[in-house]
Design a protein around this motif. Structure first.
Motif, mmCIF file in Angstrom:
data_model
loop_
_atom_site.group_PDB
_atom_site.id
_atom_site.type_symbol
_atom_site.label_atom_id
_atom_site.label_comp_id
_atom_site.label_asym_id
_atom_site.label_seq_id
_atom_site.Cartn_x
_atom_site.Cartn_y
_atom_site.Cartn_z
ATOM 1 N N MET A 1 0.853 -1.191 0.000
ATOM 2 C CA MET A 1 0.000 0.000 0.000
ATOM 3 C C MET A 1 0.887 1.238 0.000
ATOM 4 O O MET A 1 1.635 1.476 0.950
ATOM 5 N N ASN A 2 0.823 1.986 -1.076
ATOM 6 C CA ASN A 2 1.594 3.220 -1.223
ATOM 7 C C ASN A 2 0.663 4.423 -1.289
ATOM 8 O O ASN A 2 -0.543 4.277 -1.509
ATOM 9 N N SER A 3 1.234 5.584 -1.101
ATOM 10 C CA SER A 3 0.461 6.837 -1.166
ATOM 11 C C SER A 3 -0.804 6.757 -0.324
ATOM 12 O O SER A 3 -1.899 7.107 -0.770
ATOM 13 N N LEU A 4 -0.627 6.288 0.884
ATOM 14 C CA LEU A 4 -1.781 6.068 1.758
ATOM 15 C C LEU A 4 -2.473 7.380 2.102
ATOM 16 O O LEU A 4 -1.829 8.443 2.250
ATOM 17 N N LYS A 5 -3.784 7.280 2.232
ATOM 18 C CA LYS A 5 -4.639 8.426 2.555
ATOM 19 C C LYS A 5 -5.387 8.151 3.857
ATOM 20 O O LYS A 5 -5.621 6.990 4.195
ATOM 21 N N PRO A 6 -5.811 9.187 4.553
ATOM 22 C CA PRO A 6 -6.590 8.948 5.780
ATOM 23 C C PRO A 6 -7.822 8.082 5.536
ATOM 24 O O PRO A 6 -8.202 7.298 6.420
ATOM 25 N N GLU A 7 -8.415 8.178 4.366
ATOM 26 C CA GLU A 7 -9.604 7.362 4.082
ATOM 27 C C GLU A 7 -9.294 5.884 3.868
ATOM 28 O O GLU A 7 -10.211 5.078 3.734
ATOM 29 N N ASP A 8 -8.014 5.529 3.855
ATOM 30 C CA ASP A 8 -7.623 4.116 3.812
ATOM 31 C C ASP A 8 -7.635 3.483 5.203
ATOM 32 O O ASP A 8 -7.449 2.270 5.329
ATOM 33 N N THR A 9 -7.856 4.289 6.229
ATOM 34 C CA THR A 9 -7.897 3.771 7.594
ATOM 35 C C THR A 9 -9.028 2.768 7.752
ATOM 36 O O THR A 9 -10.177 3.054 7.428
ATOM 37 N N ALA A 10 -8.685 1.573 8.214
ATOM 38 C CA ALA A 10 -9.660 0.496 8.353
ATOM 39 C C ALA A 10 -8.971 -0.723 8.951
ATOM 40 O O ALA A 10 -7.738 -0.765 9.054
ATOM 41 N N VAL A 11 -9.777 -1.708 9.297
ATOM 42 C CA VAL A 11 -9.243 -3.042 9.577
ATOM 43 C C VAL A 11 -9.205 -3.786 8.252
ATOM 44 O O VAL A 11 -10.209 -3.836 7.531
ATOM 45 N N TYR A 12 -8.048 -4.333 7.943
ATOM 46 C CA TYR A 12 -7.856 -5.044 6.688
ATOM 47 C C TYR A 12 -7.880 -6.542 6.943
ATOM 48 O O TYR A 12 -7.224 -7.040 7.864
ATOM 49 N N TYR A 13 -8.633 -7.248 6.099
ATOM 50 C CA TYR A 13 -8.787 -8.690 6.212
ATOM 51 C C TYR A 13 -8.338 -9.372 4.930
ATOM 52 O O TYR A 13 -8.682 -8.918 3.837
ATOM 53 N N CYS A 14 -7.625 -10.471 5.077
ATOM 54 C CA CYS A 14 -7.402 -11.317 3.915
ATOM 55 C C CYS A 14 -8.417 -12.449 3.949
ATOM 56 O O CYS A 14 -8.934 -12.812 5.015
ATOM 57 N N ALA A 15 -8.706 -12.978 2.776
ATOM 58 C CA ALA A 15 -9.709 -14.030 2.656
ATOM 59 C C ALA A 15 -9.260 -15.044 1.621
ATOM 60 O O ALA A 15 -8.569 -14.690 0.661
ATOM 61 N N ALA A 16 -9.683 -16.281 1.812
ATOM 62 C CA ALA A 16 -9.321 -17.368 0.912
ATOM 63 C C ALA A 16 -10.563 -18.058 0.389
ATOM 64 O O ALA A 16 -11.506 -18.320 1.143
ATOM 65 N N ARG A 17 -10.525 -18.350 -0.908
ATOM 66 C CA ARG A 17 -11.589 -19.147 -1.512
ATOM 67 C C ARG A 17 -11.009 -20.533 -1.741
ATOM 68 O O ARG A 17 -10.060 -20.669 -2.525
ATOM 69 N N THR A 18 -11.549 -21.539 -1.096
ATOM 70 C CA THR A 18 -10.919 -22.848 -1.098
ATOM 71 C C THR A 18 -11.523 -23.815 -2.104
ATOM 72 O O THR A 18 -10.964 -24.890 -2.319
ATOM 73 N N SER A 19 -12.629 -23.448 -2.738
ATOM 74 C CA SER A 19 -13.188 -24.345 -3.746
ATOM 75 C C SER A 19 -12.396 -24.207 -5.041
ATOM 76 O O SER A 19 -11.720 -23.208 -5.283
ATOM 77 N N ARG A 20 -12.457 -25.212 -5.882
ATOM 78 C CA ARG A 20 -11.681 -25.244 -7.119
ATOM 79 C C ARG A 20 -12.130 -24.123 -8.056
ATOM 80 O O ARG A 20 -13.330 -23.934 -8.279
ATOM 81 N N THR A 21 -11.175 -23.386 -8.606
ATOM 82 C CA THR A 21 -11.506 -22.273 -9.501
ATOM 83 C C THR A 21 -10.578 -22.301 -10.711
ATOM 84 O O THR A 21 -9.550 -22.980 -10.711
ATOM 85 N N GLY A 22 -10.944 -21.548 -11.735
ATOM 86 C CA GLY A 22 -10.090 -21.412 -12.889
ATOM 87 C C GLY A 22 -8.788 -20.716 -12.542
ATOM 88 O O GLY A 22 -8.708 -20.001 -11.536
ATOM 89 N N ILE A 23 -7.770 -20.911 -13.375
ATOM 90 C CA ILE A 23 -6.438 -20.400 -13.032
ATOM 91 C C ILE A 23 -6.385 -18.890 -13.010
ATOM 92 O O ILE A 23 -5.517 -18.306 -12.365
ATOM 93 N N SER A 24 -7.338 -18.240 -13.684
ATOM 94 C CA SER A 24 -7.342 -16.775 -13.741
ATOM 95 C C SER A 24 -8.474 -16.151 -12.938
ATOM 96 O O SER A 24 -8.628 -14.927 -12.931
#
Length: 124
Positions: free
Chosen positions: A79-102
């Motif tokens: 995260m570059n050029s951060l702004k005050p409006e970027d203030t938040a709790v950030y979460y990562c998430a994973a999709r575990t079902s089979r998906t296309g490569i793209s």
């Protein structure tokens, strides 16, 4: 059980940079979301599980970069050029079902597992 461990949040001045990390217990299509106080969780960025296809919200495009190290099963959000409006709790998430490569996913309900969240605060 999929485990996601986030790190890298903190306090930074406007215009500064932070890098978030999300270590997963496998290789999945991944996303980053954020939730500011009193607001709904919103999409930030996503990356496919295989060929590195990425997608960004308009609010962060050109400032944030999502990437992955498949050898470490880790996804990053630079995260570059951060702004005050970027203030938040950030979460990562994973999709575990089979998906296309793209395939990338923008909705929270398309993900199966979530990290614990990391606070990012940008001061003006």
């Amino acid at each position: 059980q999929v485990q996601l461990v986030e790190s890298g949040g903190g306090l930074v001045q406007a215009g500064g940079s932070l890098r978030l990390s999300c270590a997963a217990s496998g290789r999945y299509a991944m996303g980053w979301f954020r939730q500011a106080a009193g607001k709904e969780r919103e999409f930030v960025a996503a990356i496919s599980w295989s060929d590195g296809t990425t997608d960004y919200s308009d609010s962060v495009k050109g400032r944030f970069t999502i990437s992955r190290d498949n050898a470490k099963n880790t996804v990053y959000l630079q995260m570059n050029s951060l702004k005050p409006e970027d203030t938040a709790v950030y979460y990562c998430a994973a999709r575990t079902s089979r998906t296309g490569i793209s395939a990338i996913f923008r909705r929270p309900d398309e993900y199966h597992y979530w990290g614990q969240g990391t606070q990012v605060t940008v001061s003006s």
